[in-house]
Design a protein around this motif. Structure first.
Motif, mmCIF file in Angstrom:
data_model
loop_
_atom_site.group_PDB
_atom_site.id
_atom_site.type_symbol
_atom_site.label_atom_id
_atom_site.label_comp_id
_atom_site.label_asym_id
_atom_site.label_seq_id
_atom_site.Cartn_x
_atom_site.Cartn_y
_atom_site.Cartn_z
ATOM 1 N N THR A 188 1.476 -1.359 0.488
ATOM 2 C CA THR A 188 -0.142 -0.229 -0.004
ATOM 3 C C THR A 188 0.966 1.133 -0.064
ATOM 4 O OG1 THR A 188 -0.241 -0.634 2.593
ATOM 5 C CG2 THR A 188 -2.082 -1.367 1.120
ATOM 6 N N GLY A 189 2.289 1.136 -0.641
ATOM 7 C CA GLY A 189 2.763 1.785 -0.076
ATOM 8 C C GLY A 189 3.951 2.483 -1.307
ATOM 9 N N GLN A 190 4.729 3.450 -1.501
ATOM 10 C CA GLN A 190 5.230 3.818 -3.075
ATOM 11 C C GLN A 190 6.784 3.617 -3.266
ATOM 12 O OE1 GLN A 190 4.679 7.931 -3.059
ATOM 13 N NE2 GLN A 190 2.899 8.131 -2.011
ATOM 14 N N ARG A 191 7.357 2.396 -2.705
ATOM 15 C CA ARG A 191 8.376 1.450 -2.464
ATOM 16 C C ARG A 191 8.239 -0.046 -2.629
ATOM 17 N NH1 ARG A 191 13.375 4.571 -1.037
ATOM 18 N NH2 ARG A 191 13.781 2.956 -2.679
ATOM 19 N N ALA A 192 8.788 -0.855 -3.578
ATOM 20 C CA ALA A 192 9.028 -1.596 -3.711
ATOM 21 C C ALA A 192 9.049 -2.538 -1.604
ATOM 22 C CB ALA A 192 9.746 -1.939 -4.779
ATOM 23 N N LEU A 193 8.593 -3.430 -1.599
ATOM 24 C CA LEU A 193 9.111 -4.228 -0.672
ATOM 25 C C LEU A 193 10.159 -5.263 -0.253
ATOM 26 C CD1 LEU A 193 5.233 -4.106 1.086
ATOM 27 C CD2 LEU A 193 6.417 -2.972 1.531
ATOM 28 N N ASP A 194 10.791 -5.932 -0.082
ATOM 29 C CA ASP A 194 11.001 -6.869 0.408
ATOM 30 C C ASP A 194 11.009 -7.859 1.465
ATOM 31 O OD1 ASP A 194 12.971 -7.846 -2.115
ATOM 32 O OD2 ASP A 194 14.273 -5.974 -1.382
ATOM 33 N N MET A 195 9.434 -9.564 1.583
ATOM 34 C CA MET A 195 9.834 -9.830 3.055
ATOM 35 C C MET A 195 10.469 -10.456 3.476
ATOM 36 S SD MET A 195 6.494 -7.277 2.052
ATOM 37 C CE MET A 195 6.075 -8.548 4.281
ATOM 38 N N THR A 196 9.891 -10.140 4.758
ATOM 39 C CA THR A 196 10.886 -10.636 5.599
ATOM 40 C C THR A 196 9.969 -11.756 7.155
ATOM 41 O OG1 THR A 196 12.114 -9.460 7.106
ATOM 42 C CG2 THR A 196 13.441 -10.347 5.016
ATOM 43 N N GLY A 197 9.983 -11.904 7.765
ATOM 44 C CA GLY A 197 9.534 -12.307 9.145
ATOM 45 C C GLY A 197 8.889 -13.690 9.796
ATOM 46 N N THR A 198 8.806 -13.412 10.583
ATOM 47 C CA THR A 198 8.764 -14.797 11.593
ATOM 48 C C THR A 198 7.593 -15.175 11.836
ATOM 49 O OG1 THR A 198 8.620 -14.159 13.081
ATOM 50 C CG2 THR A 198 10.576 -14.796 12.633
ATOM 51 N N LEU A 199 6.949 -16.682 11.894
ATOM 52 C CA LEU A 199 5.782 -17.237 12.434
ATOM 53 C C LEU A 199 6.587 -17.776 13.334
ATOM 54 C CD1 LEU A 199 2.675 -17.841 11.411
ATOM 55 C CD2 LEU A 199 3.631 -19.735 11.244
ATOM 56 N N SER A 200 4.718 -17.492 14.874
ATOM 57 C CA SER A 200 5.055 -18.414 16.057
ATOM 58 C C SER A 200 3.722 -19.220 16.322
ATOM 59 C CB SER A 200 4.974 -17.133 17.479
ATOM 60 O OG SER A 200 6.741 -17.172 16.843
ATOM 61 N N LEU A 201 3.375 -20.263 16.850
ATOM 62 C CA LEU A 201 2.687 -20.893 17.014
ATOM 63 C C LEU A 201 2.345 -21.651 18.804
ATOM 64 C CD1 LEU A 201 3.939 -22.736 14.400
ATOM 65 C CD2 LEU A 201 1.706 -23.515 14.536
ATOM 66 N N SER A 202 1.065 -20.951 19.212
ATOM 67 C CA SER A 202 1.253 -21.288 20.860
ATOM 68 C C SER A 202 0.147 -22.175 20.596
ATOM 69 C CB SER A 202 1.103 -20.340 21.576
ATOM 70 O OG SER A 202 -0.295 -19.830 21.522
ATOM 71 N N LYS A 203 -0.051 -23.119 21.828
ATOM 72 C CA LYS A 203 -0.983 -24.525 22.169
ATOM 73 C C LYS A 203 -1.118 -24.470 23.671
ATOM 74 C CE LYS A 203 -2.983 -28.542 20.405
ATOM 75 N NZ LYS A 203 -2.927 -29.547 21.996
ATOM 76 N N ALA A 204 -2.191 -23.630 24.317
ATOM 77 C CA ALA A 204 -1.840 -23.686 25.537
ATOM 78 C C ALA A 204 -0.532 -23.721 26.147
ATOM 79 C CB ALA A 204 -1.934 -24.985 26.167
ATOM 80 N N ALA A 205 0.473 -24.362 26.835
ATOM 81 C CA ALA A 205 1.442 -24.025 26.983
ATOM 82 C C ALA A 205 2.816 -24.374 26.769
ATOM 83 C CB ALA A 205 2.140 -24.557 28.732
ATOM 84 N N VAL A 206 2.354 -25.144 25.373
ATOM 85 C CA VAL A 206 3.439 -24.790 24.143
ATOM 86 C C VAL A 206 3.658 -24.011 23.261
ATOM 87 C CG1 VAL A 206 4.122 -26.952 22.572
ATOM 88 C CG2 VAL A 206 2.674 -28.016 24.671
ATOM 89 N N ARG A 207 5.125 -23.569 22.993
ATOM 90 C CA ARG A 207 5.177 -22.902 21.851
ATOM 91 C C ARG A 207 6.007 -23.629 20.621
ATOM 92 N NH1 ARG A 207 2.059 -20.491 25.390
ATOM 93 N NH2 ARG A 207 2.300 -18.805 26.117
#
Length: 305
Positions: A188-207
């Motif tokens: 939605t901006g006016q410059r090209a994006l280079d996507m990075t990032g992370t995904l985290s999961l949790s289930k009760a006390a488990v990460r």
């Protein structure tokens, strides 16, 4: 006639990294590995890159700039030394050098924007290349090259904004035993994006996680792309809360949702967008104070990623 082959960059045993970035971009991860800037017409900037020969032999290295574009959500470079408008503005003050084993040396880069340059973002690459003939097959030439991307926006006033939104998450079976979570991202901006990032999961006390983005996508303004994150860990069956933190440079967005494991078929994840913020605000005019950076960054020929 000699046959020419592009070989994987790591076979060349040379690497290239940024030495200098503007002080105004010191917090921008992209500026630490690429040349990313906004300039007014008629401006000239100077940067330094550094090349390392980590092989056991002396290497003769050629330096040049070449064309690049963003196609199908990928930063794309042509074979050979094809140029474009931006590569024509780039001058490498060293054309060729010989590096002994373990030797490293800086190369000065000048980018001179013409006074009549039109507004808009342009893309190019700076290359370090080694050419060698195979000993057993004298009619074959191997070409190895490593490079640094250049993202240069031209226009009056301050730098155009960088922004994006996460339109939704989904989950699907992966190629192997592990599932893949995907995020649909719109620039939605006016410059090209280079996507990075992370995904985290949790289930009760488990990460579990964080799991890193497994496909580096580049998204042009107004376009959308899919970011993929492989959950490369065996997890118990059941419903898991997921949180995707995606970024391009200093801009970060978060989306959350739930998935059911195991994933037997593609499924849409009900998501909610987390807080949106700018991690760091970049000044409108890049300062010419330069910051020396540590660490090596190797960019492969095929993707420069």
């Amino acid at each position: 006639m000699r046959e020419h082959r592009q070989e994987p960059a790591e076979d060349a045993a040379i690497s290239i990294r940024m030495l200098d970035i503007p002080a105004s971009r010191a917090q921008d991860p992209r500026a630490q590995v690429y040349i990313v800037d906004h300039l007014k017409p008629g401006t000239t900037i100077n940067r330094r890159v550094e090349v390392l020969n980590s092989s056991g032999e002396s290497q003769e290295i050629d330096f040049y700039s070449g064309a690049a574009s963003v196609e199908n959500n990928a930063f794309t470079v042509p074979e050979g030394r094809t140029g474009n408008e931006l590569s024509g503005w780039i001058r490498l003050k060293t054309a060729t050098m010989v590096l002994d084993p373990g030797e490293r040396r800086p190369v000065e880069v000048e980018i001179a924007v013409p006074k009549k340059a039109s507004k808009g973002e342009r893309y190019a690459a700076i290359w370090a290349q080694v050419t060698s003939a195979k000993e057993r097959t004298g009619n074959v030439t191997q070409i190895h090259r490593v490079g640094i991307r250049v993202y240069l926006d031209i226009g009056p006033g301050g730098e155009p904004p960088t922004d994006f939104r996460i339109d939704g998450l989904a989950a699907e079976p992966g190629i192997g035993e592990f599932p893949v979570v995907t995020a649909q991202v719109t620039n939605t901006g006016q410059r090209a994006l280079d996507m990075t990032g992370t995904l985290s999961l949790s289930k009760a006390a488990v990460r579990a996680g964080p799991f890193k983005v497994t496909n580096g996508v580049t998204i042009l303004p107004g376009q959308s792309g899919q970011v993929r994150i492989e959950v490369n860990q065996a997890l118990p069956a059941g419903t898991w809360d997921v949180q995707a933190k995606l970024a391009s440079g200093i801009v970060e967005r978060t989306a959350t949702g739930r998935i059911s494991l195991p994933v037997a078929a593609p499924m849409t994840v009900a998501t909610s967008a987390g807080p949106s913020w700018l991690v760091y605000a970049v000044g409108g005019i890049a300062l010419l104070v330069l910051v020396t950076l540590g660490g090596w960054y190797l960019v492969r020929r095929q993707r420069l990623a």
